[in-house]
Design an enzyme around this catalytic site. Sequence first.
Site, short mmCIF file in Angstrom:
data_model
loop_
_atom_site.label_atom_id
_atom_site.label_comp_id
_atom_site.label_asym_id
_atom_site.label_seq_id
_atom_site.Cartn_x
_atom_site.Cartn_y
_atom_site.Cartn_z
N ILE A 122 -16.35 46.90 -75.06
CA ILE A 122 -17.82 46.88 -75.21
C ILE A 122 -18.20 45.97 -76.36
CG2 ILE A 122 -19.86 48.31 -75.60
CD1 ILE A 122 -18.26 50.67 -74.48
N PRO A 161 -10.25 49.62 -86.44
CA PRO A 161 -8.82 49.76 -86.70
C PRO A 161 -7.99 48.90 -85.76
CG PRO A 161 -9.87 51.91 -86.36
CD PRO A 161 -10.88 50.89 -86.05
N PRO A 186 -58.49 45.12 -51.44
CA PRO A 186 -59.23 46.39 -51.47
C PRO A 186 -58.76 47.38 -52.53
CG PRO A 186 -57.68 46.34 -49.63
CD PRO A 186 -57.57 45.00 -50.30
N ASP A 193 -65.28 42.81 -61.25
CA ASP A 193 -66.21 43.74 -60.60
C ASP A 193 -65.78 45.18 -60.73
OD1 ASP A 193 -67.46 42.56 -57.44
OD2 ASP A 193 -67.99 42.06 -59.50
N LYS A 215 -71.27 46.04 -60.74
CA LYS A 215 -72.56 46.62 -60.42
C LYS A 215 -72.37 47.81 -59.48
CE LYS A 215 -73.22 42.41 -57.72
NZ LYS A 215 -72.30 41.44 -58.13
N GLY A 260 -63.67 42.29 -55.56
CA GLY A 260 -63.00 43.21 -54.65
C GLY A 260 -62.96 42.61 -53.24
N ILE A 280 -66.93 37.90 -48.00
CA ILE A 280 -67.37 38.97 -47.09
C ILE A 280 -68.12 40.00 -47.92
CG2 ILE A 280 -66.62 40.78 -45.49
CD1 ILE A 280 -64.36 38.97 -44.64
N THR A 293 -59.93 41.76 -47.00
CA THR A 293 -61.20 42.48 -47.03
C THR A 293 -60.99 43.96 -46.74
OG1 THR A 293 -63.47 42.40 -46.26
CG2 THR A 293 -61.78 42.04 -44.58
N ALA A 294 -61.96 44.78 -47.20
CA ALA A 294 -61.82 46.24 -47.07
C ALA A 294 -61.54 46.65 -45.62
CB ALA A 294 -63.08 46.92 -47.58
N MET A 322 -70.67 49.49 -47.21
CA MET A 322 -71.79 50.07 -47.97
C MET A 322 -72.63 51.01 -47.11
SD MET A 322 -72.86 46.50 -49.82
CE MET A 322 -72.49 45.50 -48.41
N GLY A 354 -59.89 53.08 -49.81
CA GLY A 354 -58.78 52.63 -48.98
C GLY A 354 -57.71 51.86 -49.74
#
Length: 471
Positions: A23, A43, A225, A248, A270, A301, A306, A331-332, A383, A412
Amino acid sequence: MEFLPLFFNMHDRHCLIVGGGSIALRKAQLIAKSGATIDVMAPNIEAELITIVEHTGGRTFVQPYCDSPQHTYALIVAATNDNDVNTAVSQDAQKTNTPVNVVDNPALCSVILPAIIDRSPVVVAVSSGGKSPVLARQLRTKIESLIPSAYGRLGILVGKFRDAVKKRYKTIDQRRLFWESALNGAASELVLAGKESQAEDVLQQILASDEEFNQGEVYLVGAGPGDPDLLTFKALRLMQKADVVLYDRLVADQIVELCRKDAERIYVGKARSNHAVPQIEINELLVSYAQQGKKVLRLKGGDPFIFGRGGEEIDSLAELNIPFQVVPGITAAAGCASYSGIPLTHRDYSQSVTLVTGHLKNNTTDLNWPSLSYNKQTVVFYMGLTGLPIICRELINYGRDKDTPIALVQQGTTPNHRVITGTLETISDIVIRKKVKAPTLIIVGDVVNLHEKLNWFTPTSQLHCNNQTTV
Ligand code: SAH
C-alpha cells in the site's frame, strides 16, 4: 462538501510515508509523480519502494515509527496495517498541523488522496470524501474514457500562449472568450489530431486579427420538464459556459445547480397570475447583459418555443443584432406522457395530438372547441388546472364522449410525479378530493387508457413511501 479540493504543489518538498509494504508502494508511486522528495519509515521496506525513494532523493528509515521526523514534512501518509501506528502518526501530524493521510481511515485524515485522471498539466481529481474509494475509482474510469489522452498536450499549448493572450486582451472577460472560442474551435481539434504546430499557427492568427472578444450572446435554452437527465448535451454545455443565468419557476433547483458555479443567477420566475419580473423587464435584462459582453443563459422549463414566450424574448435581440441561439427542450407534454406510459399518438386510438393552452381569460377559454372534440385525437392542455371543469364541460358540449378518459399529471418526471385519471365527467370531482400541486398537465383521449398497462416510472418519492409501509 466535507473536504475542500486543493491541488498541492509538492515540487522539491518532503513527504513522509510510514509503512513499507504494497500500500505504501502505491502511494509512493503516485506522490513521486508530483516531484516530491519521499522518505519512508518502516521496519521492513519493499525493494521497489526503496528504489522509488532513492529516485526522488529521499531517505529510508528502517525502524519502527517514531515521532522525531528529521524534516518538517509537507505531507505525511500512514500506510501500515497497524491501527495503533496509524493513529499515532495521525495524532503526531495533527499536533503540528501537518497534512496527514491515513490509508482507508478517513476519520484519521486531515487530507485525502483523490482518484486521479492524469493528463498533465490537466489533472482531474475525484473524491467520495473517503466514503467509498471504489465509487470514486469507478467514476474515474468513466471520466478517463471521456477525456482524450491528448488533453495534456492541449494544456501545454494553452500554457505557452497564456502570456501572449494576456498582453493582447486587457480584460479577464475578453481572455475567457478568446480561450472559449479557441478551445471550441480548430486549434483544439488540431492538437487532438497531433498537429500542434498548425494549432499554434491558428492561435497566432487569431491574436493578430482584429477580433476583440467583447460581444455578448444569449442562449435561450429549454431545460425540460423537471428530471435533470432530460437535459440535452447542448443545454448542459451552454449552461456551463454562461456568465449570467436567468431562470424560471419551472426550472428545478437541481438543474440550476448544473450551471457554471460562478455564474450570476437571477430568478425571474412568474406564478400564473403573479408576474415576479414582468416579461418586458426580462427582455431588457437579456439585452443589457449581452450588451455588457456577457454570455447570458435564459433557462426555461420545457421547450422555449412551446408556451414559453421564447419568441418574444428573442425579438428585441434580433432587432438589436445581438447573437443568440435557441436550444429546444423536452416539452411537458412529451415528458409527462412518456413518464406516465401514455403514448400521445397510437395507430388504434389517436391519429393526432394537439397542444393547447387551458389558461382562462375572464373565466372563458377562447379555443376552437369543435376541432378539439373530434374523438380520435389526443388533446394536451397546458396551464389547465383552474379551468379543468370548463374544459371538460366544453369538450362534452361540443360532442366529445363524456366517458373519454383524461389524465392529470402533476409535476411530471420529478420525484413528485403523480398521475390522476378519470373521465371528462368525473375528473373535476376527483381532482378536488386529491391535493394537487402545480405544475399540472392535462391529457385527454383514449390513449390515457394505456396508462395502467404501460406505466413504468415510479417516482423516488413513492419508492420512499412504499419502503415506509413495508417496514
Ligand atoms: N415551455 C413549457 C411550458 C410552459 S407553460 C414546456 O414546453 O413544457 C407552463 C405549463 O406547462 C404548466 O402550467 C403546466 O401545464 C406545464 N408543465 C410544465 N412542466 C410541467 C411538469 N413537470 N409537469 C406537469 N406540467 C408541466
